[in-house]
Design an enzyme around this catalytic site. Structure first.
Site, PDB file in Angstrom:
ATOM      1  N   ASP A   1      33.603  38.589  31.380  1.00  0.00           N
ATOM      2  CA  ASP A   1      34.433  37.401  31.580  1.00  0.00           C
ATOM      3  C   ASP A   1      35.877  37.834  31.356  1.00  0.00           C
ATOM      4  O   ASP A   1      36.352  37.908  30.223  1.00  0.00           O
ATOM      5  CB  ASP A   1      34.009  36.303  30.596  1.00  0.00           C
ATOM      6  CG  ASP A   1      34.856  35.037  30.737  1.00  0.00           C
ATOM      7  OD1 ASP A   1      35.963  35.127  31.296  1.00  0.00           O
ATOM      8  OD2 ASP A   1      34.412  33.974  30.268  1.00  0.00           O
TER       9      ASP A   1
ATOM     10  N   PHE B   1      34.369  32.352  24.284  1.00  0.00           N
ATOM     11  CA  PHE B   1      34.649  31.119  25.026  1.00  0.00           C
ATOM     12  C   PHE B   1      34.422  31.399  26.500  1.00  0.00           C
ATOM     13  O   PHE B   1      35.006  32.321  27.056  1.00  0.00           O
ATOM     14  CB  PHE B   1      36.088  30.642  24.800  1.00  0.00           C
ATOM     15  CG  PHE B   1      36.352  29.297  25.430  1.00  0.00           C
ATOM     16  CD1 PHE B   1      36.033  28.130  24.763  1.00  0.00           C
ATOM     17  CD2 PHE B   1      36.869  29.212  26.714  1.00  0.00           C
ATOM     18  CE1 PHE B   1      36.224  26.880  25.368  1.00  0.00           C
ATOM     19  CE2 PHE B   1      37.067  27.972  27.324  1.00  0.00           C
ATOM     20  CZ  PHE B   1      36.745  26.805  26.647  1.00  0.00           C
TER      21      PHE B   1
ATOM     22  N   LYS C   1      42.330  32.188  35.549  1.00  0.00           N
ATOM     23  CA  LYS C   1      43.665  31.863  35.047  1.00  0.00           C
ATOM     24  C   LYS C   1      44.850  32.346  35.895  1.00  0.00           C
ATOM     25  O   LYS C   1      45.497  31.559  36.558  1.00  0.00           O
ATOM     26  CB  LYS C   1      43.795  32.366  33.627  1.00  0.00           C
ATOM     27  CG  LYS C   1      42.940  31.542  32.653  1.00  0.00           C
ATOM     28  CD  LYS C   1      43.260  31.900  31.245  1.00  0.00           C
ATOM     29  CE  LYS C   1      42.430  31.136  30.227  1.00  0.00           C
ATOM     30  NZ  LYS C   1      42.858  29.761  30.005  1.00  0.00           N
TER      31      LYS C   1
HETATM   32  C1  LIG Z   1      37.526  33.866  28.651  1.00  0.00           C
HETATM   33  C2  LIG Z   1      37.479  32.518  29.308  1.00  0.00           C
HETATM   34  N1  LIG Z   1      36.459  32.225  30.108  1.00  0.00           N
HETATM   35  C3  LIG Z   1      36.368  31.038  30.731  1.00  0.00           C
HETATM   36  C4  LIG Z   1      37.332  30.072  30.551  1.00  0.00           C
HETATM   37  C5  LIG Z   1      37.209  28.754  31.240  1.00  0.00           C
HETATM   38  O1  LIG Z   1      38.150  28.653  32.265  1.00  0.00           O
HETATM   39  P1  LIG Z   1      38.499  27.227  32.899  1.00  0.00           P
HETATM   40  O2  LIG Z   1      39.170  26.423  31.837  1.00  0.00           O
HETATM   41  O3  LIG Z   1      39.404  27.562  34.055  1.00  0.00           O
HETATM   42  O4  LIG Z   1      37.226  26.631  33.348  1.00  0.00           O
HETATM   43  C6  LIG Z   1      38.433  30.343  29.718  1.00  0.00           C
HETATM   44  C7  LIG Z   1      39.459  29.334  29.482  1.00  0.00           C
HETATM   45  O5  LIG Z   1      40.226  29.379  28.569  1.00  0.00           O
HETATM   46  C8  LIG Z   1      38.508  31.600  29.073  1.00  0.00           C
HETATM   47  O6  LIG Z   1      39.518  31.908  28.263  1.00  0.00           O
END
Ligand SMILES: Cc1ncc(COP(=O)(O)O)c(C=O)c1O
Length: 396
Positions: free
Chosen positions: A221, A136, A250
């Site tokens: 990520d 994700f 986050k």
């Molecule tokens: C691993 C990862 N990357 C990116 C995101 C996207 O972040 P945002 O919702 O702040 O755009 C998330 C959100 O849950 C995530 O868990």
């Protein structure tokens, strides 16, 4: 009544649980009826210091009385300090040369920044970013395509070109996917939304080595896994790996929206003025929350605390009937139960005043604040165990 009207005014993008919160303190939230909940999700791994942490609140309040926003046409005194702190944490003892940071408002935007750097790095014709199935990476069109869940892509075709997916935790699959048009790999070092899936020991290190050998960028990520939650400042550090690019969001502002894309200097310097930007990114107000959050995470020695309390939580969970496996490290755990009733368990837990989240039909995610107490863990275990029992009795 008021809260129903408020919900109907929102686009129907979320299947909301039937609770509306009005205040929070530490590990607890209060809803509109005055009921108290123990929050073992922390706004999805966001409020790592708990709700309304006094030091972050103080920093925000002071900054709110001083300066909120100036745009990136001008400098501010706080964003560079946050960038410096983040850089030190990401490089740790592994890298001597400082990297550089671009601030965003979210995790998806941090990944978008990484993709643009990958395009500049690869040049025309070498623009593909590989990512893993089950991953994700966000909800913007590019991060949606990077997200390795084809069912989420379906309604939104055509998606931006230049993304291709490989099996997670499968070194050979990565090796085979490297063609002349590949510029980068983006990888969650532990898949969060996908079910708290941890790769085999050694996988991230092998990936790092192959990226270096083939001249491909390794983008980690760490939006969910970063900043101490998994027992190291960044999950990649567990294998002594420093990626070329790291994205965070986050927990960076403990609930204040702020994200960041860090890159090694030679990659960051591929950007020239005008190549990228964000109106709000790195503004003084959000940056003040991040600066206070990083200072407090350091003060509590977040990685060690996550490791110590993660072990206590894991040991206690293993004693609960019908818990069959626990994945994850530190305080990001996936609790596997003996059947597809994770949703029911989470619903029952909510009724009992415990917030947890089903990430797969048989896996419940727990991500409590990193300063959670022994007593709160005991309370959570008792409520979780009762919720699990109730789900089973209703099932059978
Ligand atoms: C691993 C990862 N990357 C990116 C995101 C996207 O972040 P945002 O919702 O702040 O755009 C998330 C959100 O849950 C995530 O868990």
């Amino acid at each position: 009544m008021t809260s129903n009207i408020a919900q109907e005014a929102l686009m129907p993008t979320y299947k909301k649980w039937p609770v509306t919160f009005v205040s929070g303190s530490g590990s607890y939230l209060i809803d509109t009826t005055g009921k108290k909940y123990l929050d073992f999700l922390s706004g999805i791994a966001v409020c790592s210091l708990g709700h309304c942490h006094p030091k972050v609140t103080e920093a925000l309040t002071s900054q709110a009385n001083t300066l909120w926003h100036v745009s990136n046409l001008f400098g501010n005194e706080i964003a560079p300090q946050v960038a410096h702190e983040l850089d030190l944490l990401i490089r740790s003892d592994y890298l001597d040369t400082p990297g550089k940071v671009f601030f965003t408002n979210s995790g998806a935007e941090a990944n978008e920044c990484a993709f643009k750097l990958a395009r500049l790095f690869g040049g025309r014709g070498r623009h593909v970013v590989l990512s893993a199935y089950g991953s994700f990476h966000g909800r913007t069109l590019a991060t949606l395509h990077a997200t390795g869940q084809p069912e989420k892509h379906e309604p939104f075709w055509p998606l931006p070109e230049g993304f291709s997916h490989i099996a997670f935790n499968d070194y050979k699959a990565f090796e085979n996917a490297i063609k002349g048009n590949v510029a980068a790999l983006i990888i969650e070092p532990t898949q969060g939304e996908g079910g708290v899936i941890v790769p085999e020991p050694g996988y991230l290190r092998q990936v790092r080595e192959l990226c270096s050998e083939m001249g491909i960028l390794m983008i980690a990520d760490e939006v969910q896994t970063g900043l101490g939650r998994m027992g190291t400042w960044f999950r990649c550090h567990i294998e002594d790996v420093v990626p070329d690019i790291v994205t965070v969001a986050k927990s960076l502002g403990n609930g204040m929206p702020i994200g960041a894309c860090w890159a090694k200097a030679e990659i960051a310097d591929l950007f020239s003025p005008g190549d990228h930007g964000s109106t709000f990114g790195g503004q003084p107000l959000a940056s003040s929350a991040a600066l206070a959050t990083l200072a407090e995470l350091r003060a509590i020695d977040a990685p060690n605390r996550a490791m110590e309390y993660g072990k206590i939580l894991k040991d206690n969970l293993m004693e609960v009937d019908h818990v069959i496996e626990i994945s994850g490290d530190g305080l990001l755990l996936g609790v596997k139960v003996g059947g597809n009733f994770a949703q029911k368990v989470a619903e029952n837990a909510l009724q009992r005043g415990l917030i947890v989240n089903p990430v797969r039909p048989d896996v419940i995610r727990m991500a409590p604040p990193l300063n959670v107490s022994d007593a709160e863990i005991t309370e959570a275990i008792s409520k979780f165990s009762d919720s699990l029992k109730e789900s089973l009795s209703n099932n059978g």
